[in-house]
Design an enzyme around this catalytic site. Structure first.
Site, PDB file in Angstrom:
ATOM      1  N   HIS A  17       7.202  -0.473 -15.286  1.00  0.00           N
ATOM      2  CA  HIS A  17       7.755   0.857 -14.993  1.00  0.00           C
ATOM      3  C   HIS A  17       9.159   0.991 -15.577  1.00  0.00           C
ATOM      4  CE1 HIS A  17       5.100   0.695 -11.175  1.00  0.00           C
ATOM      5  NE2 HIS A  17       4.613   1.689 -11.898  1.00  0.00           N
ATOM      6  N   LYS A  41      -2.786   5.735  -1.412  1.00  0.00           N
ATOM      7  CA  LYS A  41      -3.018   4.438  -0.772  1.00  0.00           C
ATOM      8  C   LYS A  41      -1.847   4.169   0.178  1.00  0.00           C
ATOM      9  CE  LYS A  41      -2.535   3.940  -5.444  1.00  0.00           C
ATOM     10  NZ  LYS A  41      -1.946   3.418  -6.609  1.00  0.00           N
ATOM     11  N   ARG A  90      -1.077   1.548 -20.148  1.00  0.00           N
ATOM     12  CA  ARG A  90      -1.200   0.110 -20.417  1.00  0.00           C
ATOM     13  C   ARG A  90      -2.395  -0.169 -21.320  1.00  0.00           C
ATOM     14  NH1 ARG A  90      -1.012  -1.275 -14.195  1.00  0.00           N
ATOM     15  NH2 ARG A  90      -2.256   0.602 -14.416  1.00  0.00           N
ATOM     16  N   SER A 128       1.513  -2.728  -9.898  1.00  0.00           N
ATOM     17  CA  SER A 128       2.110  -2.917  -8.572  1.00  0.00           C
ATOM     18  C   SER A 128       1.111  -3.600  -7.643  1.00  0.00           C
ATOM     19  CB  SER A 128       2.505  -1.560  -7.978  1.00  0.00           C
ATOM     20  OG  SER A 128       3.457  -0.930  -8.789  1.00  0.00           O
TER      21      SER A 128
HETATM   22  O1  PNS Z   1       2.094   5.442  -9.873  1.00  0.00           O
HETATM   23  P1  PNS Z   1       0.847   6.268  -9.774  1.00  0.00           P
HETATM   24  O2  PNS Z   1       0.101   5.927  -8.501  1.00  0.00           O
HETATM   25  O3  PNS Z   1       0.001   6.174 -11.007  1.00  0.00           O
HETATM   26  O4  PNS Z   1       1.351   7.786  -9.657  1.00  0.00           O
HETATM   27  C1  PNS Z   1       0.413   8.824  -9.527  1.00  0.00           C
HETATM   28  C2  PNS Z   1       1.128  10.163  -9.249  1.00  0.00           C
HETATM   29  C3  PNS Z   1       2.034  10.037  -8.040  1.00  0.00           C
HETATM   30  C4  PNS Z   1       1.953  10.551 -10.444  1.00  0.00           C
HETATM   31  C5  PNS Z   1       0.003  11.205  -9.018  1.00  0.00           C
HETATM   32  O5  PNS Z   1      -0.858  10.735  -8.028  1.00  0.00           O
HETATM   33  C6  PNS Z   1       0.539  12.576  -8.603  1.00  0.00           C
HETATM   34  O6  PNS Z   1       1.097  13.270  -9.413  1.00  0.00           O
HETATM   35  N1  PNS Z   1       0.354  12.915  -7.323  1.00  0.00           N
HETATM   36  C7  PNS Z   1       0.833  14.148  -6.759  1.00  0.00           C
HETATM   37  C8  PNS Z   1      -0.316  15.030  -6.326  1.00  0.00           C
HETATM   38  C9  PNS Z   1      -0.835  15.842  -7.479  1.00  0.00           C
HETATM   39  O7  PNS Z   1      -0.097  16.577  -8.121  1.00  0.00           O
HETATM   40  N2  PNS Z   1      -2.132  15.680  -7.732  1.00  0.00           N
HETATM   41  C10 PNS Z   1      -2.792  16.331  -8.829  1.00  0.00           C
HETATM   42  C11 PNS Z   1      -2.585  15.554 -10.104  1.00  0.00           C
HETATM   43  S1  PNS Z   1      -3.829  15.919 -11.197  1.00  0.00           S
END
Ligand code: PNS
Length: 159
Positions: A17, A41, A90, A128
């Site tokens: 990150h 989660k 990745r 993570s």
């Molecule tokens: O580190 P991660 O778990 O890959 O992050 C994912 C994240 C937080 C960027 C994604 O889950 C997100 O944007 N969540 C907010 C809810 C949302 O907007 N959902 C629709 C996305 S298509």
């Protein structure tokens, strides 16, 4: 195009990150790191812990802001007036899900674009979740996460 949004769960932040954010910070004037308050989660670390870890690991950069959000990313981006989301990629396995999110976000907020930064090969295996699993069973994660995160993981799983 001056600001970019780097969103994530960061539970906890890894060197992967940090690398993506560092490299992104060279191309934009301002980086808004957006920590999701309630990831889907269960999170190991609190929101404040995750923000503090990021803030410490990125303290050498002067164009970073750490913030948090709940709800839709597109609403946060709109509120903050940011039109570019940057995510790390990745492997091909990341691509399908990332593409889905990028397309959904673009459909919800036309004008919000997602750009991808490929992970350095050294961090391509890093996540993570894996870091937490290794630390939970007493494995060494030094060198895979920022020093403050390694300490926090050791404390969390001590005893
Ligand atoms: O580190 P991660 O778990 O890959 O992050 C994912 C994240 C937080 C960027 C994604 O889950 C997100 O944007 N969540 C907010 C809810 C949302 O907007 N959902 C629709 C996305 S298509």
């Amino acid at each position: 195009m001056t600001a970019a949004l780097c969103p994530g769960s960061f539970d906890p932040p890894t060197n992967g990150h940090i690398d993506v954010i560092e490299r992104t910070s060279r191309h934009f004037q301002r980086i808004l790191v957006a920590v999701i308050a309630n990831p889907s989660k269960d999170s190991l670390f609190s929101l404040e812990d995750r923000k503090q870890m990021l803030s410490q690991a990125l303290s050498h950069l002067d164009n970073i802001e750490i913030d948090s959000f709940d709800g839709l990313l597109v609403d946060f981006a709109r509120r903050k007036d940011v039109s570019v989301v940057v995510k790390g990629l990745r492997a091909v396995s990341d691509f399908e899900y990332e593409l889905q999110m990028a397309e959904m976000n673009a459909a919800l907020a036309p004008g919000l674009d997602t750009m991808f930064v490929t992970a350095k090969p050294a961090w391509a295996f890093l996540s993570s979740s894996l870091v937490k699993e290794v630390a939970r069973f007493g494995g060494a994660v030094d060198g895979l996460v920022p020093p403050g995160v390694a300490v926090a993981l050791k404390e969390r799983f001590a005893g």
